[in-house]
Structure formats: structure tokens, C-alpha cells
Scaffold this motif. Sequence first.
Motif, mmCIF file in Angstrom:
data_model
loop_
_atom_site.group_PDB
_atom_site.id
_atom_site.type_symbol
_atom_site.label_atom_id
_atom_site.label_comp_id
_atom_site.label_asym_id
_atom_site.label_seq_id
_atom_site.Cartn_x
_atom_site.Cartn_y
_atom_site.Cartn_z
ATOM 1 N N ALA A 127 0.749 -1.284 0.120
ATOM 2 C CA ALA A 127 -0.143 0.095 -0.083
ATOM 3 C C ALA A 127 0.774 1.256 0.096
ATOM 4 O O ALA A 127 0.563 2.234 -0.722
ATOM 5 N N GLY A 176 -4.835 -7.777 -1.842
ATOM 6 C CA GLY A 176 -6.142 -7.282 -2.301
ATOM 7 C C GLY A 176 -6.307 -7.407 -3.862
ATOM 8 O O GLY A 176 -6.607 -8.172 -4.497
ATOM 9 N N ASN A 208 -6.052 0.053 -8.408
ATOM 10 C CA ASN A 208 -4.627 0.600 -8.303
ATOM 11 C C ASN A 208 -4.126 1.535 -9.362
ATOM 12 O O ASN A 208 -3.548 2.614 -9.188
ATOM 13 N N SER A 245 -7.440 3.248 3.352
ATOM 14 C CA SER A 245 -7.264 2.261 2.362
ATOM 15 C C SER A 245 -7.265 0.795 2.750
ATOM 16 O O SER A 245 -6.432 0.563 3.346
ATOM 17 N N SER A 247 -6.690 -2.709 1.737
ATOM 18 C CA SER A 247 -6.112 -2.975 0.615
ATOM 19 C C SER A 247 -5.676 -4.671 0.486
ATOM 20 O O SER A 247 -5.433 -5.232 -0.478
ATOM 21 N N GLN A 248 -6.024 -5.369 1.667
ATOM 22 C CA GLN A 248 -6.108 -6.533 1.795
ATOM 23 C C GLN A 248 -6.960 -7.166 2.882
ATOM 24 O O GLN A 248 -7.497 -6.388 3.637
ATOM 25 N N THR A 253 -11.092 0.858 -1.456
ATOM 26 C CA THR A 253 -10.613 -0.351 -1.772
ATOM 27 C C THR A 253 -10.440 -0.565 -3.248
ATOM 28 O O THR A 253 -10.641 0.027 -4.221
ATOM 29 N N ASN A 254 -9.394 -1.456 -3.169
ATOM 30 C CA ASN A 254 -8.811 -1.641 -4.687
ATOM 31 C C ASN A 254 -9.331 -2.997 -5.233
ATOM 32 O O ASN A 254 -8.774 -3.449 -6.481
#
Length: 425
Positions: free
Chosen positions: A23, A326, A199, A143, A145-146, A176-177
Amino acid sequence: MNTEPRTRLWLTSPHFYPTYGGAQNRYRSYIRGLLERGLDVEIMTGTPQLEERSEADLDAGWYDAEPGAWLPSDMLDGAPLERVRLPDTKGGERTRIYYEALLEVCSRPAAGPVVAQLLTNMRPAASPWIRKLKQQGVAALYSVSQYPTWPQQPIKRLTRKGGYRRVYNEFDALVTNSPALEDFLREIGVTTRIEYIPNGVRLDRFHPVGDAVEQQARESLRASFGIPETATVIAMVGAIMPRKSPDLVLQAWQRLLPEFPDTHLLFVGPRADTHDPKLASFGEKIAAQIEQIGRPQQVHFSGVVDNVEAHLRAADLFVLASQREGTPNSLLEAMAVGLPSVSTPFIGISASTGKAGEQFLLAERSPESLAGMLRRILLEPDLRQALAAAGRDYVATHLDQQVTLDRYAALYRELGAAAVRRHDG
């Protein structure tokens, strides 16, 4: 002429640079683009926990200072970087010092709205400080991200989910990505705004070898590792840690060697296995694997690097064997460089990485299956070329970072202005 006051954006994480995770590295890649879009980007970070330190931190001279002290400021990619000394181990005092420092920098005079984009290590204990940020008139985003890790015991799992739900709902928005992560957040009861923003990949950086200069750079980088130009290099990007499964990659490579003795492995990323005391046994396992295979001169570790794209252009194939992600930018960046790529399934996999069988190959999570997919690429030039072209085209068409940056800049301005209105009543 745009007369609106400029939005100040704080990118913040307990560690950001030189120690970084996926991230932090991704948001670092956004800095120049956000500056170009008129945001005043600054970074607030701390010092890594003992087990998080990378080789790049060891000579930084930070650790003589007392916890809570501000360390000398720096610049990173055109953005000022402020760093506070944090305790070396996790706990309430580390959390308190970090968030008090964040409140301090966000309270500094600003001509326009202030936005805090938090990146990693979110814990339920942060809730009071997130509320204080918002009370100051700061827009707060996190964020995701996972996927978090959950305890095995049902009661503990339920408690942890409740804690995450409460702290996530304190934010003005979550970013979120991955569509799968967005679905997961709703499933655990998150009701705050969620923005899915891919992303994005910097296509000006991550692209195939394009000219004589880049070809020379490829040859020089390979030579620096002692890799012959005639060898085939399989690259993996990420910290050397259990979640990234370099041990699985080594096992698959071992099965390839009898048929492809000139293949080399290039691990690009921090040596967490040699710098985190908790990973000492894992580091010993990796070292024992390499010794047992008997080709140590064909296994290469870059450590922390700023030019991941050059290392990818020095490779011929890419492998992702993570257990949990993510949206893995390393896979997308490898595809953008034109590397035929193989992934194993991971928690969080979604269509955001492309279609398995077209843009990349998907192996089962076993050494035999991973080796089998790599073998196909090595034996089939047409497949190799098709994957390279399709992967590059997918990223260029769907994941150009310029689009991602436009969306982030608009979101930060929108939420910053809303936070000012909320504060002013």
C-alpha cells in the motif's frame, strides 16, 4: 483560473519509506500525479517496529531519539515527509504517539481543506483519534488493500470483526482496490461510504524494453547479479515473508531445473526473513531450501529497491504465489512490462487482475502445478508471446494510473470540502 483553496492531503502510515508495504509503495507512486493535479501532498510517518525494519532502515540514525520526538524532515518524490519516533514494539503507547502526531500535523494552518489518507495497520483502538480528526474538520479516509486475518476461535473472530466494523465506520470513506474487498466490507456490516478505485499502473515506468538504453540497463542489471544474458529469469516481487510464499516458488523452481538448468530466480523486495526476529525460522528454511537445491548462484535477492520496473525488465517470466492480497500491483506491473505471468489462487482474487488463461496463467497452490504452468510458458513460444501481449494490453486499457489519479483527486477534494462544511456547521 481556479480560485478554490488548495486541498492539503496527508498520506500517513506508521511506516512509509524506506520500509514499505504494497500500500505504501502504491501511494508513493501517486504522489507526483496528485501534485500535478493541484493537491498539496505531504507525508506523515513513523519508525518501523523492530520486526518491520528493512536493511534500508538500519543506518538511518533514528533510533537514538526518544519515542515521540520529531526526526529531521525529508522530501520524497516532491512531497515533504515528517517522521516521528515511535516505540519499537506494538502497543498502546505506539498507537497513542502515532495518532497524536497525526492530529498535530493535521491541525497546522492550511489555506484550504485538509484530508488524511490512512494506509495500513488500522486497529479498532484507533477509533477515538479518527473521531478527533473529524472534529478538527479533517476528512478521514482509510485504504483497505487486503483482507484482515481472523482468529480460528469463533468468539474471537466475531469480536475482531465487530472491532473492524466499528473503526471502519468512523471514516468518511474507505477506498478499496478490489470489488471482492468491497463485498467483504459490506458483509461484515460496514455502512460508511466505500469507493472502489483500481490501483492503476504507471505506464510511463512499467513498459517493455523500448530502446537501446533500456536494453543496456537490462543487461547491466543482470550482470550485476551475475546472470548471463542467455539465462531465463523468473521474477517475484514482494517481501521475503511467509504470506508471499517464496518457499513455494523455490519448490516449483527446483522441479524445473532438470529440464531447464539455466533458469534463475530473482526475488525483488525487502529481506523480511533476515531482519524480522519473528521470521528467523522462516529465513533459515529459505536458506536451507537454497542449499538443498544446490544452485545458490542462481538465486538472487535485490533487497529494497526504488527501480522495480528495471528489475522486471531484467526478467523473462513473473510469478505471484501470495496467500492473501487485495489487488496485487506486482502482477499488474509485471504484465505491463510484458512478462508472461503465473499466479496461484489467493484470498482476495478477483477479476480486477484480468482473466486467468488470457492475461496470465493460474496454477493450483502446489509446487507441481506452479512448475507445470511455468514449464508451459518456457516450452511454448506462442503462449509466451500471447500472454505478454494480452497482459500488457489489459493493463494499458483498463488500469492506466492517470485515470486512477483523476478519481483520487476528485474524491479528496469532495470529501475535504464536505469536512469543512461539517466543521463550520
